[in-house]
Structure formats: structure tokens, C-alpha cells
Design a protein around this motif. Sequence first.
Motif, PDB file in Angstrom:
ATOM      1  N   GLY A   1      70.986 -40.312 -67.940  1.00 22.50           N
ATOM      2  CA  GLY A   1      71.824 -41.384 -68.472  1.00 22.50           C
ATOM      3  C   GLY A   1      72.560 -40.980 -69.746  1.00 22.50           C
ATOM      4  O   GLY A   1      72.275 -39.957 -70.360  1.00 22.50           O
ATOM      5  N   LEU A   2      73.495 -41.818 -70.105  1.00 20.70           N
ATOM      6  CA  LEU A   2      74.387 -41.564 -71.236  1.00 20.70           C
ATOM      7  C   LEU A   2      73.633 -41.206 -72.517  1.00 20.70           C
ATOM      8  O   LEU A   2      72.708 -41.894 -72.914  1.00 20.70           O
ATOM      9  CB  LEU A   2      75.226 -42.822 -71.468  1.00 20.70           C
ATOM     10  N   MET A   3      74.081 -40.144 -73.156  1.00 18.79           N
ATOM     11  CA  MET A   3      73.454 -39.702 -74.401  1.00 18.79           C
ATOM     12  C   MET A   3      74.501 -39.539 -75.494  1.00 18.79           C
ATOM     13  O   MET A   3      75.545 -38.946 -75.273  1.00 18.79           O
ATOM     14  CB  MET A   3      72.735 -38.383 -74.156  1.00 18.79           C
ATOM     15  N   MET A   4      74.195 -40.049 -76.655  1.00 22.31           N
ATOM     16  CA  MET A   4      75.156 -40.032 -77.760  1.00 22.31           C
ATOM     17  C   MET A   4      75.064 -38.727 -78.560  1.00 22.31           C
ATOM     18  O   MET A   4      74.119 -37.961 -78.402  1.00 22.31           O
ATOM     19  CB  MET A   4      74.897 -41.229 -78.686  1.00 22.31           C
TER      20      MET A   4
ATOM     21  N   ALA B   1      77.735 -45.946 -65.439  1.00 26.33           N
ATOM     22  CA  ALA B   1      76.940 -44.989 -66.206  1.00 26.33           C
ATOM     23  C   ALA B   1      76.732 -45.465 -67.637  1.00 26.33           C
ATOM     24  O   ALA B   1      75.889 -44.934 -68.354  1.00 26.33           O
ATOM     25  CB  ALA B   1      77.626 -43.619 -66.202  1.00 26.33           C
ATOM     26  N   VAL B   2      77.514 -46.444 -68.043  1.00 20.71           N
ATOM     27  CA  VAL B   2      77.446 -46.926 -69.422  1.00 20.71           C
ATOM     28  C   VAL B   2      76.651 -48.231 -69.517  1.00 20.71           C
ATOM     29  O   VAL B   2      75.852 -48.422 -70.424  1.00 20.71           O
ATOM     30  CB  VAL B   2      78.881 -47.130 -69.971  1.00 20.71           C
TER      31      VAL B   2
ATOM     32  N   ARG C   1      65.188 -43.535 -65.963  1.00 15.92           N
ATOM     33  CA  ARG C   1      66.576 -43.148 -65.741  1.00 15.92           C
ATOM     34  C   ARG C   1      66.696 -41.642 -65.987  1.00 15.92           C
ATOM     35  O   ARG C   1      66.156 -41.127 -66.967  1.00 15.92           O
ATOM     36  CB  ARG C   1      67.483 -43.906 -66.696  1.00 15.92           C
TER      37      ARG C   1
ATOM     38  N   TYR D   1      67.193 -48.426 -71.612  1.00 12.44           N
ATOM     39  CA  TYR D   1      67.516 -48.491 -70.196  1.00 12.44           C
ATOM     40  C   TYR D   1      67.221 -49.884 -69.674  1.00 12.44           C
ATOM     41  O   TYR D   1      66.126 -50.397 -69.829  1.00 12.44           O
ATOM     42  CB  TYR D   1      66.685 -47.440 -69.458  1.00 12.44           C
TER      43      TYR D   1
ATOM     44  N   PRO E   1      74.011 -49.517 -67.977  1.00 10.71           N
ATOM     45  CA  PRO E   1      72.537 -49.589 -68.070  1.00 10.71           C
ATOM     46  C   PRO E   1      71.972 -49.226 -69.442  1.00 10.71           C
ATOM     47  O   PRO E   1      70.786 -49.367 -69.665  1.00 10.71           O
ATOM     48  CB  PRO E   1      72.069 -48.578 -67.017  1.00 10.71           C
ATOM     49  N   GLY E   2      72.803 -48.745 -70.353  1.00 10.35           N
ATOM     50  CA  GLY E   2      72.304 -48.465 -71.697  1.00 10.35           C
ATOM     51  C   GLY E   2      72.475 -47.016 -72.093  1.00 10.35           C
ATOM     52  O   GLY E   2      72.806 -46.162 -71.274  1.00 10.35           O
ATOM     53  N   VAL E   3      72.228 -46.762 -73.367  1.00  9.01           N
ATOM     54  CA  VAL E   3      72.351 -45.415 -73.925  1.00  9.01           C
ATOM     55  C   VAL E   3      70.949 -44.873 -74.141  1.00  9.01           C
ATOM     56  O   VAL E   3      70.085 -45.593 -74.636  1.00  9.01           O
ATOM     57  CB  VAL E   3      73.113 -45.477 -75.264  1.00  9.01           C
ATOM     58  N   TRP E   4      70.740 -43.610 -73.735  1.00  6.50           N
ATOM     59  CA  TRP E   4      69.418 -42.994 -73.894  1.00  6.50           C
ATOM     60  C   TRP E   4      68.891 -43.193 -75.315  1.00  6.50           C
ATOM     61  O   TRP E   4      69.654 -43.027 -76.236  1.00  6.50           O
ATOM     62  CB  TRP E   4      69.522 -41.491 -73.580  1.00  6.50           C
TER      63      TRP E   4
END
Lengths: 305, 393
Positions: free
Chosen positions: B208-211, A57-58, B205, A66, A60-63
Motif C-alpha cells: 500500500g501507499l507509502m509516504m 490505492a489511496v 495490506r 489501513y 484504503p489509507g497510507v502505510w
Amino acid sequence: MESTESTKRYKFTIPQEEYITPGHSACPGCGEPLAMRYLLKALGPNTVINVPAGCCAVIPGVWPRYAVKVPFVDHAFECTAAVSSGIKAALEKKGMDDVTVVGWAGDGGTVDIGLQALSGAVDRDTDFLYVMYDNEAYMNTGIQCSGATPCGAWTTTTPGGKHIQQRRDKKKILDMMIANGIVYGATVSVAYPDDFIRTIQKAKGIKGPKFIHAYSPCPSGWRMDPRKAIEVSRLAVRTGAFPLYEFHNGKYSFTKEIKKRKPVEEYLRLQGRFKHLTPADVAEVQALVDREYEALVAKVGASGR
Amino acid sequence: MIEMMNANYAAARAAKLARVDVTAVYPITPQTSISEKLAEMVQKGEMDAKFMMMESEHSAMSALIGASYVGARTFTATSSHGLALMHEMLMWAVGARRPIVMPVAARTIGGPWNIWGEHHDVITERDTGWLQIFCENNQEVLDTVLMAYRVAEDPEVMLPIMVIEDGFILSHTVDIVDVPEQEKVDRYLPPFKPEYPVDVKNPMRHGGLMMPDWWTEFRYLIYQSQEVARTKLLEAEKEFEAIFGRSYGGMMEYYKCDDADAVLVVAGSAAGTAKEVADRYRAEGKKVGVAKLRVFRPFPAEEVRRLADMTTTIGVFDRSYTYGDGGAMFNEVRSALQSTGSVMKDYVGGLGGRDVTVKFIEWIFDDLLRIAEAGKADRTVEWVGLKDGTGRW
Ligand SMILES: Cc1ncc(C[n+]2csc(CCOP(=O)(O)OP(=O)(O)O)c2C)c(N)n1
Ligand code: SF4
């Protein structure tokens, strides 16, 4: 890739299209982005991947960035196979039968918390590919022991390398899935890209639930030099610690035959997670690997290749 | 067409009428017959949906999230422990903006074991971000499922909705239900077309991961959609009325509240009993009213505040208990009414399948009328109908 002087000389046996762009956030030497890269080369763009919590989940990148070029659905930890079932059902309802659904999860998210959902999806006969990338511990939370952590490995919850409950080896997830009713199962390793891709392509052509056990080195968690990730992965196969084989139509066969296995010590000694093992411990691990390997050889033999 | 059916069958029929694409089910009393009916309709070919038999409610909700991402209209049902097991995925469905519609046959959660009705399961999930609509009868269950899809799938809402029916009281009680014609439902409910589906031709996506730098904004958007849902719910009901000729009072139905000395706020099937008691009391010249709390999420604070112009004394009936200072419904009504000077009291009861009888409601109304006369409440919270050794119950 454009053909240059140097590439022209080689005949590439694997598809050259890239579906993972530069810019992912895996640690150096991590096997997982490689595994996904090979997977997508094998499957092509008509693929939907869904992943739970974990490094997957990490990486592929941070929103909003991607690094994967196919649709990707993230979800909670224990539901990978269930989400795959849902995606597949909806695609079927819409008549989109040419899309491959891939549930992609770590060893913890598969052999432990996600086992129920996986078993359910196999039981439901979901036509999908489940890939467990096996880095042999809960890495994303910081190297805790999972049901797939091998005997004797150091983790933060097995600080002495010993399981507090008892000494035991990895859960035999592929055997469990075979007993559960998968139509195709195989092990693959990032050290053998040709075999990896061939295996996935074969699985793609088979209808029903398919399980892939993908060896995925984790230099951070295995306490080793990132440059050695592929070397270690190759040794895992050559020592028989992680044999490459498949199960299809009720038969087992090796996809990478090892004529003469190397001593498992060569594999163990490259990794800090095994450094506390005494010669007696190593002998014990060797005995365990031998036992498992011979059992597999017997199954392959009984399959009458 | 008029048919006799319980609320579970009404819910399943609504799913069929809504042309649900994908269902995923797992049995739990008293919801099970919804799942069974779906299975039967799909197997007989009466309903054109993918039917998934799951190995848990957690997986059922997970599967629907996956299916909804692809653009399928999705449906499941649950109760009690099943709802609790879904909790994680209920939260995920909201964050993923999936317009899943799910009837919940409201029921107690153990231990000890108890399969009968109350509201504690659904009240516990009030902070997930799901919209929650309480139904009074079987017709309302069927109609509300249809309205729920209209609202949930609205591009400005895109949130999941629970349609709540009281376990056993509605789920297993047969009543007259007017089943709408398919052609009318099709006119009311267009197919689901999400703006951003999972699509191999347009890879994205999802989730997906959000900060921390954007998370708050995304939660704010959910809050905004909940607010928009208020208007959308009213619009959906108005259009429903135009086509089908039935409506349920929007967020809150005021039954004989206008000139009441005291009003009881109540959600679910007990609203019907309360209305009947109110009728009798009115006939005797006792001025009581019933405020049916139909939509609990988003909370109808505005509609609750209007009560302060109609009456001085407001009771709330909680069919669950939020350990603390009174039930959840009471506390929310109280906070909406703060600074209005209303006199308030919370009545807790009807738990674990204990009947909410006419006598029970009468006791509450009598108490409320006494409070109205005194101008103040004797206490804030009362558990009604406790076997307290007084011989009163
Ligand atoms: C229900 C639940 N429990 C715990 C976690 C915390 N958690 C997130 S990632 C993770 C480890 C994942 O391990 P694995 O599946 O082996 O994948 P890896 O991190 O090794 O890639 C855990 C325990 C969670 N997300 N959800
Ligand atoms: S912790 Fe291990 S598995 Fe996770 S990204 Fe880093 S190397 Fe890969």
C-alpha cells in the motif's frame, strides 16, 4: 451494529458486518468506498482484493494505516487481472478454494491500460470477480479523459467536452467482456445497495471469470456537490444513462427495471462536467442514451425472460 | 542421473526438482523451450504445478507476484523484449520482496530485429534490485536455479533472482547434465514459507501507499538484504557442494589468476572459452588468467579487488554496451579497483549473436599481455572484432 430502538423497527436486508473501517481517505461523497463496502458485505471475510494505481490505492489509507478488513494486494497499473490470476492459482494449489479473489480497478485501469491483462485472465478462465469501479475518468491523476468517459464530458484532456480524435461514447466494456467469454456480467450502482449486494452474492456462487461494472460517482471529478452523489447515481439509472442489468447463461435481464425513463438532462444538469452542453448537445446525448437503451431492451427481450 | 540436454531443459528440470507451485509463461526466443517443457511436464502429470498461459511477459511477472504473495514458489523465464516488457514488474517484485526465480536466456533487444545472444537485456535490468547470476554451462544453470531458491526465499533476503544463460549458446546447445535426485533436492530445498503471506485469517495490506517519511528506510532494507545475500549465496553453494558435490567458485571464480601477468574478467559462457584459451597460453608459458564474474548483483567488489593482489593488468569483456564510457561490467570492475593501480581495458564484443571464438579471446589476451608489458593501456575501451576494413577480422 447493536440494535437500538430505531434500528429494531427496520428489517435490514443487507449484511450488517462492516469490512471498511472509518478512516479511509476518499473525498467526501466518493462512491468508491461505498462500493467496496457493499462488495465486502456481500462477499464476507474469505476474500482477497488486489488493486492497481488509481484512487483505489489511496483510499484504503497510507502505510501503516489501513481501512479494509480483508487482505489487500497493491500492484502496478495495468496488471490487475494478471495478479488476480496468480493469487487464484496459488490459492488453488494450496487447496484454498473457498476464498474469493477480487480484482478491483478503475475505468482507466480497465478499459484502457489493463484491458490486455483482463482479456488474458478471462481467456485463461480465471475463477475470479473483476470489479471495475467506474468514475468515468482518470481521477487519481487529476480528471483526464479515459475510454470510459461519456460523450460530451469535460475533463482536463477534453477541456471543451469534445474528444479531440472524434466524438464517441464510452467503450462498451461489458459487451467486450461478454464477447471475451465471461460467465457472468452485471452493472451495479452505489445508489442501489440491495441490488448491488444481491448481484455480488449471485456472482460469488458462479465459477469462472465474472465482470462487474460498478457505477461510482466522483464529486471532485464530476464537478458536483458531494451531497448529490447518490442522487446523481440514482438519476443515471432512472434516465437510462447507466442501466442496471446482468448477463448470465447467455441471457440478458434487467436487475432494476425502469418503467418510465426520465430525461437525461436531469442527470446532466447536476454535474459541472456537462455544464457547457448546449440544448442541441443534450439532445444528442439523449439520442445516444435512447439508442443504447433500446438496444439493451431488445437484448433483454430476445433473451425471453 | 547423467542426461543430455540444453540449458533450457536444464532450467525447466530444475523448476520441477524445486517443486515449483505456480508457473506463468509467455513465449520468446530463445527462452521458449523452457515454457514448452514446463507445459509438457505439467500436462503429463510429472510436475505438480499450476501452469498459467499468459498474454504477455508483463502479466506473467504480475501473476507470479500475486501467487508468491499467497506463498507459492514461483517460476517463469524470459529474454530480451520480454524482460524489457517486464521491467515495471521486476521493480515491483523487488519492492514487494517476492523471491521469484527466473532464468533469462540473454539476448539482444531490437531494433533492428535480432534474436541472438548478448547481455544487453539483463545488464539493462541491473538496477532493479534483482540478484543476477551468470552461468557458464548447462549444469551450472540447473544447479544455480536450485541455489537461487535457497537464497531468494531466505527470510533475511526475500529478493528475486535472475539465472542468466547465454541465448542459443547455452539455451540451444546440448551438453552433459547430471540431474540430481529428487530426494537430495528436497533435503537441500525446504518448502517456501513466507513470514507474511496473504491470508484471510490475518488480513494485511501488501504494497500500500507509502509516504516519503519511510520510503528511504524501506529501500535501505532492500540494500541490506542484497548485502546479506552475499553470505547467503556462499552458504547456499557450500551446502550444495556438500550434498551434490559441485560448486562454481562463489561470487567470482579465479582461474589461473594467482601469478598472472594479465587477467580477463568475463561472465557467462565465454568464461569457458576463455579458460580453455588460458590453458593453452599457460602451456606456452604465457601467464594469463580468467576471473569468471558469476554473480553480477550484488556486485562482488571485494572479490574483484582481490584481483589486484594477483595481477597488474585486468581486462573486462562486456557482451553489451552501456552508452557512455565503456560497458557496464567494465565500469563496475574499474570502480572496485580504483586506487589499486591496476592497468585496465574494456573489450566490447560478441553482440547480437556474433561468436566469441577462441581467436577472439586470443586477440584479447595478446592485447592484454602487450599492455602488461608496456605498463599502460593504449585506450580504455575497444570494440573487438569490428569489421573495420583492416581485414583483421
Ligand atoms: C504505467 C502507468 N502509467 C501511468 C500511471 C499513472 N496513473 C496512476 S493512477 C492513474 C489514473 C487511474 O485512473 P482509473 O483507473 O480510472 O482510476 P481512478 O484514479 O479514476 O480511481 C494513472 C494514469 C501509472 N501509475 N502507471
Ligand atoms: S477523486 Fe473522485 S474517485 Fe478519487 S477519491 Fe476523490 S471522489 Fe473518489
